[in-house]
Motif scaffolding. Sequence first.
Motif, PDB file in Angstrom:
ATOM      1  N   GLN A   3      -5.843 -12.513 -35.653  1.00 17.05           N
ATOM      2  CA  GLN A   3      -5.176 -13.504 -34.806  1.00 17.05           C
ATOM      3  C   GLN A   3      -3.879 -14.023 -35.429  1.00 17.05           C
ATOM      4  O   GLN A   3      -2.952 -14.379 -34.720  1.00 17.05           O
ATOM      5  N   LYS A   4      -3.806 -14.061 -36.760  1.00 12.52           N
ATOM      6  CA  LYS A   4      -2.604 -14.563 -37.433  1.00 12.52           C
ATOM      7  C   LYS A   4      -1.440 -13.584 -37.332  1.00 12.52           C
ATOM      8  O   LYS A   4      -0.323 -13.968 -37.021  1.00 12.52           O
ATOM      9  N   THR A   5      -1.721 -12.323 -37.639  1.00  9.70           N
ATOM     10  CA  THR A   5      -0.643 -11.336 -37.732  1.00  9.70           C
ATOM     11  C   THR A   5      -0.518 -10.455 -36.506  1.00  9.70           C
ATOM     12  O   THR A   5       0.518  -9.815 -36.313  1.00  9.70           O
ATOM     13  N   GLY A   6      -1.572 -10.367 -35.707  1.00 11.23           N
ATOM     14  CA  GLY A   6      -1.568  -9.468 -34.560  1.00 11.23           C
ATOM     15  C   GLY A   6      -1.801  -8.015 -34.942  1.00 11.23           C
ATOM     16  O   GLY A   6      -1.731  -7.126 -34.112  1.00 11.23           O
ATOM     17  N   LYS A   7      -2.079  -7.767 -36.212  1.00  9.82           N
ATOM     18  CA  LYS A   7      -2.323  -6.402 -36.678  1.00  9.82           C
ATOM     19  C   LYS A   7      -3.804  -6.067 -36.548  1.00  9.82           C
ATOM     20  O   LYS A   7      -4.650  -6.942 -36.652  1.00  9.82           O
ATOM     21  N   PRO A   8      -4.119  -4.782 -36.370  1.00  7.04           N
ATOM     22  CA  PRO A   8      -5.527  -4.399 -36.257  1.00  7.04           C
ATOM     23  C   PRO A   8      -6.220  -4.487 -37.620  1.00  7.04           C
ATOM     24  O   PRO A   8      -5.577  -4.384 -38.664  1.00  7.04           O
ATOM     25  N   PHE A   9      -7.503  -4.696 -37.576  1.00  6.58           N
ATOM     26  CA  PHE A   9      -8.282  -4.682 -38.807  1.00  6.58           C
ATOM     27  C   PHE A   9      -8.521  -3.237 -39.232  1.00  6.58           C
ATOM     28  O   PHE A   9      -8.508  -2.319 -38.410  1.00  6.58           O
ATOM     29  N   VAL A  10      -8.724  -3.043 -40.512  1.00  8.55           N
ATOM     30  CA  VAL A  10      -9.099  -1.743 -41.060  1.00  8.55           C
ATOM     31  C   VAL A  10     -10.384  -1.935 -41.861  1.00  8.55           C
ATOM     32  O   VAL A  10     -10.755  -3.058 -42.182  1.00  8.55           O
ATOM     33  N   ILE A  11     -11.053  -0.839 -42.163  1.00  7.44           N
ATOM     34  CA  ILE A  11     -12.271  -0.917 -42.967  1.00  7.44           C
ATOM     35  C   ILE A  11     -11.900  -0.708 -44.424  1.00  7.44           C
ATOM     36  O   ILE A  11     -11.252   0.273 -44.780  1.00  7.44           O
ATOM     37  N   LEU A  12     -12.300  -1.661 -45.271  1.00  5.99           N
ATOM     38  CA  LEU A  12     -12.105  -1.540 -46.713  1.00  5.99           C
ATOM     39  C   LEU A  12     -13.393  -0.987 -47.307  1.00  5.99           C
ATOM     40  O   LEU A  12     -14.475  -1.503 -47.041  1.00  5.99           O
ATOM     41  N   HIS A  13     -13.287   0.064 -48.074  1.00  6.83           N
ATOM     42  CA  HIS A  13     -14.442   0.678 -48.723  1.00  6.83           C
ATOM     43  C   HIS A  13     -14.601   0.060 -50.100  1.00  6.83           C
ATOM     44  O   HIS A  13     -13.824   0.338 -51.005  1.00  6.83           O
ATOM     45  N   LEU A  14     -15.585  -0.783 -50.267  1.00 10.78           N
ATOM     46  CA  LEU A  14     -15.792  -1.505 -51.519  1.00 10.78           C
ATOM     47  C   LEU A  14     -16.182  -0.583 -52.665  1.00 10.78           C
ATOM     48  O   LEU A  14     -15.869  -0.841 -53.816  1.00 10.78           O
ATOM     49  N   CYS A  15     -16.889   0.486 -52.353  1.00 19.00           N
ATOM     50  CA  CYS A  15     -17.363   1.389 -53.408  1.00 19.00           C
ATOM     51  C   CYS A  15     -16.377   2.525 -53.680  1.00 19.00           C
ATOM     52  O   CYS A  15     -16.582   3.307 -54.592  1.00 19.00           O
ATOM     53  N   ASP A  16     -15.331   2.628 -52.883  1.00 17.86           N
ATOM     54  CA  ASP A  16     -14.308   3.667 -53.050  1.00 17.86           C
ATOM     55  C   ASP A  16     -14.863   5.080 -52.986  1.00 17.86           C
ATOM     56  O   ASP A  16     -14.324   6.003 -53.588  1.00 17.86           O
ATOM     57  N   ASN A  17     -15.943   5.246 -52.278  1.00 16.02           N
ATOM     58  CA  ASN A  17     -16.528   6.567 -52.069  1.00 16.02           C
ATOM     59  C   ASN A  17     -16.347   6.899 -50.593  1.00 16.02           C
ATOM     60  O   ASN A  17     -17.091   6.393 -49.755  1.00 16.02           O
ATOM     61  N   PRO A  18     -15.364   7.749 -50.241  1.00 16.35           N
ATOM     62  CA  PRO A  18     -15.085   8.026 -48.833  1.00 16.35           C
ATOM     63  C   PRO A  18     -16.286   8.582 -48.069  1.00 16.35           C
ATOM     64  O   PRO A  18     -16.398   8.390 -46.869  1.00 16.35           O
ATOM     65  N   ALA A  19     -17.180   9.262 -48.770  1.00  8.44           N
ATOM     66  CA  ALA A  19     -18.353   9.838 -48.112  1.00  8.44           C
ATOM     67  C   ALA A  19     -19.440   8.789 -47.840  1.00  8.44           C
ATOM     68  O   ALA A  19     -20.344   9.023 -47.057  1.00  8.44           O
ATOM     69  N   CYS A  20     -19.349   7.638 -48.479  1.00  7.36           N
ATOM     70  CA  CYS A  20     -20.367   6.604 -48.323  1.00  7.36           C
ATOM     71  C   CYS A  20     -20.250   5.966 -46.947  1.00  7.36           C
ATOM     72  O   CYS A  20     -19.171   5.583 -46.516  1.00  7.36           O
ATOM     73  N   CYS A  21     -21.378   5.853 -46.272  1.00  9.43           N
ATOM     74  CA  CYS A  21     -21.376   5.218 -44.951  1.00  9.43           C
ATOM     75  C   CYS A  21     -22.305   4.005 -44.922  1.00  9.43           C
ATOM     76  O   CYS A  21     -22.724   3.556 -43.861  1.00  9.43           O
ATOM     77  N   ASN A  22     -22.620   3.478 -46.099  1.00 12.22           N
ATOM     78  CA  ASN A  22     -23.456   2.282 -46.203  1.00 12.22           C
ATOM     79  C   ASN A  22     -22.625   1.084 -45.777  1.00 12.22           C
ATOM     80  O   ASN A  22     -21.609   0.758 -46.396  1.00 12.22           O
ATOM     81  N   VAL A  23     -23.053   0.410 -44.710  1.00 10.07           N
ATOM     82  CA  VAL A  23     -22.269  -0.719 -44.195  1.00 10.07           C
ATOM     83  C   VAL A  23     -22.179  -1.866 -45.194  1.00 10.07           C
ATOM     84  O   VAL A  23     -21.269  -2.690 -45.111  1.00 10.07           O
ATOM     85  N   ASP A  24     -23.110  -1.923 -46.162  1.00 10.63           N
ATOM     86  CA  ASP A  24     -23.026  -2.958 -47.195  1.00 10.63           C
ATOM     87  C   ASP A  24     -21.851  -2.718 -48.136  1.00 10.63           C
ATOM     88  O   ASP A  24     -21.463  -3.606 -48.889  1.00 10.63           O
ATOM     89  N   HIS A  25     -21.300  -1.510 -48.115  1.00  8.39           N
ATOM     90  CA  HIS A  25     -20.177  -1.152 -48.984  1.00  8.39           C
ATOM     91  C   HIS A  25     -18.851  -1.222 -48.232  1.00  8.39           C
ATOM     92  O   HIS A  25     -17.834  -0.751 -48.724  1.00  8.39           O
TER      93      HIS A  25
END
Length: 142
Positions: A3-25
């Motif tokens: 709402q502040k910037t009008g830019k879309p959100f992106v998904i940040l991968h906390l574990c930096d493992n592109p293959a990981c699909c754990n939503v907790d990460h």
Amino acid sequence: MDQKTGKPFVILHLCDNPACCNVDHMTLGTPTENTQDSISKGRHRRPSATMNKLHRAVELADAGKSTTDIADELKVSEDEAKRLLAFHADDASLYAAEKIALGPDAAEGKRRVRLTGEYEAIVSVLGMLNEARHIDQLDLCV
């Protein structure tokens, strides 16, 4: 959409493992936060951007700005602003001596290596923690 910037959100991968699909990460963030995450983990391709933030953080601190104000202006977390200022405080005398002995360009290059090397150490520790977390998850699945 942010709402502040009008830019879309992106998904940040906390574990930096592109293959990981754990939503907790994963977490939602802005493109700016994604770039900050990349810089803080040493994956950003422009170390000069980090050096520019260091110089600006020091200028703002010297002008009497608070850490919160510095973080807001640099569009980084308050922890990152504190880290930049702490790095400057720890590195200032070495940097000054190198400017005299080696010249300003070489001293700046060496300082950049030290600053980005600190990020690499953080990335290494985070990598070990993420690996351990994934191993723990695999143990739970067996």
